[in-house]
Motif scaffolding. Sequence first.
Motif, PDB file in Angstrom:
ATOM      1  N   UNK A  96       0.799  -1.234   0.000  1.00  0.00           N
ATOM      2  CA  UNK A  96       0.000   0.000   0.000  1.00  0.00           C
ATOM      3  C   UNK A  96       0.827   1.276   0.000  1.00  0.00           C
ATOM      4  N   UNK A  97       2.168   1.152   0.021  1.00  0.00           N
ATOM      5  CA  UNK A  97       3.066   2.318  -0.003  1.00  0.00           C
ATOM      6  C   UNK A  97       2.761   3.260   1.177  1.00  0.00           C
ATOM      7  N   UNK A  98       2.603   4.586   0.879  1.00  0.00           N
ATOM      8  CA  UNK A  98       2.396   5.569   1.946  1.00  0.00           C
ATOM      9  C   UNK A  98       1.067   5.324   2.670  1.00  0.00           C
ATOM     10  N   UNK A  99       0.042   4.914   1.923  1.00  0.00           N
ATOM     11  CA  UNK A  99      -1.264   4.629   2.531  1.00  0.00           C
ATOM     12  C   UNK A  99      -1.159   3.505   3.561  1.00  0.00           C
ATOM     13  N   UNK A 100      -0.251   2.575   3.331  1.00  0.00           N
ATOM     14  CA  UNK A 100      -0.014   1.495   4.283  1.00  0.00           C
ATOM     15  C   UNK A 100       0.535   2.014   5.600  1.00  0.00           C
ATOM     16  N   UNK A 101       1.395   3.040   5.523  1.00  0.00           N
ATOM     17  CA  UNK A 101       1.959   3.639   6.740  1.00  0.00           C
ATOM     18  C   UNK A 101       0.868   4.319   7.556  1.00  0.00           C
ATOM     19  N   UNK A 102      -0.033   5.039   6.882  1.00  0.00           N
ATOM     20  CA  UNK A 102      -1.102   5.724   7.614  1.00  0.00           C
ATOM     21  C   UNK A 102      -2.117   4.733   8.183  1.00  0.00           C
ATOM     22  N   UNK A 103      -2.378   3.657   7.438  1.00  0.00           N
ATOM     23  CA  UNK A 103      -3.280   2.619   7.942  1.00  0.00           C
ATOM     24  C   UNK A 103      -2.692   1.941   9.178  1.00  0.00           C
ATOM     25  N   UNK A 104      -1.389   1.688   9.150  1.00  0.00           N
ATOM     26  CA  UNK A 104      -0.711   1.072  10.302  1.00  0.00           C
ATOM     27  C   UNK A 104      -0.833   1.957  11.541  1.00  0.00           C
ATOM     28  N   UNK A 105      -0.664   3.282  11.352  1.00  0.00           N
ATOM     29  CA  UNK A 105      -0.792   4.225  12.459  1.00  0.00           C
ATOM     30  C   UNK A 105      -2.192   4.189  13.048  1.00  0.00           C
ATOM     31  N   UNK A 106      -3.203   4.156  12.169  1.00  0.00           N
ATOM     32  CA  UNK A 106      -4.592   4.132  12.617  1.00  0.00           C
ATOM     33  C   UNK A 106      -4.907   2.850  13.390  1.00  0.00           C
ATOM     34  N   UNK A 107      -4.475   1.720  12.851  1.00  0.00           N
ATOM     35  CA  UNK A 107      -4.743   0.433  13.531  1.00  0.00           C
ATOM     36  C   UNK A 107      -4.117   0.411  14.919  1.00  0.00           C
ATOM     37  N   UNK A 108      -2.848   0.815  15.008  1.00  0.00           N
ATOM     38  CA  UNK A 108      -2.152   0.796  16.304  1.00  0.00           C
ATOM     39  C   UNK A 108      -2.791   1.783  17.278  1.00  0.00           C
ATOM     40  N   UNK A 109      -3.232   2.951  16.772  1.00  0.00           N
ATOM     41  CA  UNK A 109      -3.863   3.957  17.639  1.00  0.00           C
ATOM     42  C   UNK A 109      -5.193   3.454  18.186  1.00  0.00           C
ATOM     43  N   UNK A 110      -6.007   2.846  17.335  1.00  0.00           N
ATOM     44  CA  UNK A 110      -7.324   2.338  17.755  1.00  0.00           C
ATOM     45  C   UNK A 110      -7.174   1.197  18.765  1.00  0.00           C
ATOM     46  N   UNK A 111      -6.282   0.251  18.459  1.00  0.00           N
ATOM     47  CA  UNK A 111      -6.099  -0.914  19.344  1.00  0.00           C
ATOM     48  C   UNK A 111      -5.588  -0.487  20.716  1.00  0.00           C
ATOM     49  N   UNK A 112      -4.579   0.387  20.734  1.00  0.00           N
ATOM     50  CA  UNK A 112      -4.008   0.811  22.030  1.00  0.00           C
ATOM     51  C   UNK A 112      -4.988   1.660  22.834  1.00  0.00           C
ATOM     52  N   UNK A 113      -5.831   2.428  22.163  1.00  0.00           N
ATOM     53  CA  UNK A 113      -6.854   3.215  22.868  1.00  0.00           C
ATOM     54  C   UNK A 113      -7.882   2.294  23.524  1.00  0.00           C
ATOM     55  N   UNK A 114      -8.288   1.266  22.811  1.00  0.00           N
ATOM     56  CA  UNK A 114      -9.229   0.277  23.377  1.00  0.00           C
ATOM     57  C   UNK A 114      -8.605  -0.421  24.584  1.00  0.00           C
ATOM     58  N   UNK A 115      -7.336  -0.789  24.468  1.00  0.00           N
ATOM     59  CA  UNK A 115      -6.633  -1.433  25.586  1.00  0.00           C
ATOM     60  C   UNK A 115      -6.561  -0.511  26.802  1.00  0.00           C
TER      61      UNK A 115
END
Length: 517
Positions: A404-423
């Motif tokens: 996904x190139x640059x979009x993959x980097x932003x998606x990774x940030x979003x996934x990690x942010x959502x998961x850690x917030x839930x935790x």
Amino acid sequence: MAGKKVIKSSIIVMVLIILGKVLALVRDALIAAQFGVTYVTDIYNFALGMVYLLTTVSYGLTTTFIPLHTENLQNSTKRASNRFVNNVINLYSIFTIIVMVLLIVFSKYIIYVFGHGFGNDPNVFSAAVEINRIMMLSLIFVSLQSVVTGVLQSHKEFYEPAAMAMVSNIVYVIYLVFLTNKFGIKGFAIATVVGFFIQFLINVPKYKRLGYRYERIVDLKDKQILSMFKLMVPVIISTSVVQLNAFVNRSFATNIFFGAVTVLDCANKINTLAYEVFAIGIAMIVYPTLSELAAKEDKIEYKKALGKSISTIMLIMVPAAVAIAVMRVPLITVIFKRGAFGSEAVDLTASALLFYAPAMIAYGVRDILNKAFYSIKDTKTPMINSFIGIIMNIIINIIIMKYMKVSGLTLATTISAVVTTILMALDLNKKLKGIELKKMWNSFLKILLSSGIMGITLFFVNKMVMLKVGTVDEMVGSLISLIISFVLGSITYCICLYFVKVEEFKYLIDNIRSKIA
């Protein structure tokens, strides 16, 4: 009278923050026009990212300094307070100078390790090292301002700290308009250092009027200093996750293509606009309330305040995220598309921004959760959570970046942010034996439904405006689309909130009615 003064101060502070953000958008538009999506802007953004990463230490110092200095103001003499402040200034300045010198000396190795994509071209690598060395000079002014602004906030003086972004952006805009053609990116790096110096300088007059005078004192054995430094470590780690993730992403982006760092940075700037104006402000306001209720051990009111704060954050951040995702192309066009920043750059940035948008919601909620943990004197849980987020971000980057190139980097940030917030929410729920998660979830679903209907409205409004006006003049069409969409989207969102009966929205409407009455 006290309440009126607080409201007046809050409004002025908010206006200063918004003015700073408006000027930041002007600055970013000028950077895009002057330098475009090239290795030149990549180098600058990488070096600035290094500075911001290191300023998390200063943020940690300010966060831990304020309660300690407030206690001094209440219980100690003016001389003792002045002595403590100067001891912090001197010790932290010595530390900063040592770090700054090391970073300047070893800049080649820093670029090689963290920005190894620049090493593919000797000229690019040389320029990256030079710009990085210049930008590192900013750190001494950042360290000084972190203590001085801490002193001002301890005295409930907020105007100068709130105006810092505005004055530094004025410096950047002046340089970009009048001096870029003559001095280029190297001159802009110097202007950035000057901007940080001005940020520190505007706080000095008020600092002096409060009666503080410089003293040559260095006392490592001071108990308050030792206590502050111990508290700083977990606070720095837990509050630096956004900058650390951004730095990690920039490092990965240097290996995708020249301009990838700039695309990432432009997407991030748009995405964090609403977050930095509203979410950080709300977190700042709610922190003293939570601390006070925690000290009184009033668990019922504490949970109510926490729940209302999180719901208020979602009330703003969810529609903002949806609106940015839907209106990303006209937004990027109006802010960045000019000069060297062309259609291809707009498309790349829009793709990255689409996957970034949900992270804004997670960051806003996590700020409140962090403050909640700090208020009950738990700094370890946010720190551990930050480690989890960074590691998760790196792993996901490695897996999806090649697809996904640059979009993959932003998606990774979003996934990690959502998961850690839930935790974080689950940890706090367990620690406090319930924080009304079900009620918050119900509010979120109602807000999400209202935002979704608003998003559909924005989609069709934007499509119609661009078909009628955008085909003739894309810039004018985008601007008109944003204005009409903002008005109609806001009305649609508010109507939906009213019908689905979101409690916080009803509370806000009732307050407005009472003020008018």
